[in-house]
Scaffold this motif. Structure first.
Motif, PDB file in Angstrom:
ATOM      1  N   ASP A  78       0.832  -1.111   0.049  1.00 57.27           N
ATOM      2  CA  ASP A  78       0.094  -0.058   0.008  1.00 57.27           C
ATOM      3  C   ASP A  78       0.904   1.327  -0.044  1.00 57.27           C
ATOM      4  OD1 ASP A  78      -2.352  -1.482   0.054  1.00 57.27           O
ATOM      5  OD2 ASP A  78      -2.707  -1.470   2.377  1.00 57.27           O
ATOM      6  N   ALA A  79       1.944   1.073   0.731  1.00 55.81           N
ATOM      7  CA  ALA A  79       2.730   2.257   0.819  1.00 55.81           C
ATOM      8  C   ALA A  79       3.500   2.533  -0.433  1.00 55.81           C
ATOM      9  CB  ALA A  79       3.854   2.096   1.702  1.00 55.81           C
ATOM     10  N   ALA A  80       3.700   1.573  -1.131  1.00 57.20           N
ATOM     11  CA  ALA A  80       4.485   1.705  -2.512  1.00 57.20           C
ATOM     12  C   ALA A  80       3.376   2.146  -3.585  1.00 57.20           C
ATOM     13  CB  ALA A  80       5.314   0.406  -2.965  1.00 57.20           C
ATOM     14  N   ALA A  81       2.229   1.536  -3.476  1.00 57.67           N
ATOM     15  CA  ALA A  81       1.205   1.726  -4.536  1.00 57.67           C
ATOM     16  C   ALA A  81       0.788   3.462  -4.337  1.00 57.67           C
ATOM     17  CB  ALA A  81      -0.006   1.053  -4.426  1.00 57.67           C
ATOM     18  N   LYS A  82       0.708   3.931  -3.461  1.00 58.43           N
ATOM     19  CA  LYS A  82       0.043   5.304  -3.198  1.00 58.43           C
ATOM     20  C   LYS A  82      -1.190   5.519  -3.835  1.00 58.43           C
ATOM     21  CE  LYS A  82       4.583   7.227  -2.517  1.00 58.43           C
ATOM     22  NZ  LYS A  82       5.339   6.082  -2.784  1.00 58.43           N
TER      23      LYS A  82
END
Length: 307
Positions: free
Chosen positions: A132-136
């Motif tokens: 989730d943090a990487a996908a933004k």
């Protein structure tokens, strides 16, 4: 008729041919609306002789289309030289000429467009938080796959002289695009009969943020393949990785996937292949160097089993 044609081309963001040469023809399409996705963009390569004949061609769909053909459009001044690789294998007589459909990555949205949605849904809580943090933003690879297998493929098949069947439709990508190619192959086996999963980014996130050969992550990929692989039924998939830079993290996960292929009854050398390129880095020049070998096996009519 002319007004309808111009409306259609405007909808697809048509641009003039990028190049016309004896080595094939490139056509660019910009600002393509796709439901639930960032605007998409295409570069399509037509083989030599396409415009002069009536022949129909198999098709290779490739991710990161901006890095396939033209140095001036590439991210890192490096390209796969996919057209040159295709010409080389055609000249060798092992592969028929294919149309190549290069689908550009949508900038900062690349990760969330390429991360397989079904693997994301199956990920443990901690790993999913990192994703989730990487996908933004929402993971939309399910929509991307639906668009490629549906509206995009239908348009390509109606606009160009293709052979639209499963065994004449391949999908190829590297890194996150490698994962996306595996996703397409597993989730839409009736559409994609060939897949090239090149330097697949099995850690899915920053590899330094997960333990080397993380057992839970390895189990995720094992179970993901086991649930979807099915019988070969004439399908074919290529895996590979190098041993340097990001590729140095991939072996433990690729080994698990390889074992699953064998356990599922797929015959190495005929139904699937997995190769390691010693010293190869995670970058376009390395992928370009082995793309003729990838195309030569993946797209050949009758690959030979290993002895």
């Amino acid at each position: 008729m002319f007004r309808w044609l111009m409306t259609f081309l405007a909808l697809w963001g048509w641009t003039a041919p990028l190049a016309v040469q004896d080595e094939g023809r490139l056509i660019g399409y910009e600002r393509i609306a796709a439901a639930g996705l960032p605007d998409q963009r295409l570069t399509i390569w037509l083989p030599p002789g396409y415009d002069a004949g009536a022949r129909r061609y198999p098709v290779v769909y490739m991710h990161d289309g901006h890095n396939l053909f033209d140095l001036s459009q590439s991210n890192f001044n490096k390209i796969w030289a996919a057209d040159k690789a295709m010409l080389a294998v055609v000249e060798s007589g092992t592969v028929e000429p294919h149309i190549i459909v290069g689908i550009w990555a949508p900038g900062a949205d690349r990760y969330r467009q390429y991360l397989p949605r079904s693997a994301y849904d199956a990920a443990r809580k901690g790993l999913r938080a990192q994703m989730d943090a990487a996908a933004k933003g929402p993971v939309v690879s399910d929509r991307y796959l639906a668009w490629i297998a549906g509206p995009l493929k239908a348009w390509v098949d109606s606009s160009f002289r293709t052979r639209p069947g499963r065994d004449d439709t391949a999908i190829v990508g590297s890194s996150m695009g490698g994962l996306m190619s595996c996703y397409a192959f597993l989730e839409r086996p009736e559409v994609f009969g060939r897949a090239g999963c090149v330097s697949s980014h099995w850690p899915a996130v920053d590899p330094q943020a997960v333990a080397d050969g993380d057992s839970a992550l390895a189990s995720l990929w094992d179970e993901w393949f086991a649930a979807r692989l099915g019988e070969p039924a004439g399908r074919r998939v290529w895996f590979d990785h190098g041993t340097a830079t990001l590729d140095a993290y991939y072996a433990p996960y690729q080994n698990v996937v390889d074992a699953r292929m064998t356990a599922a009854g797929w015959q190495k050398g005929r139904d699937w292949e997995s190769r390691v390129y010693d010293g190869a880095e995670h970058e376009e020049n390395a992928w370009a160097a082995r793309l003729p070998e990838i195309f030569g096996w993946l797209l050949a009519k009758d690959p030979q089993p290993q002895r």
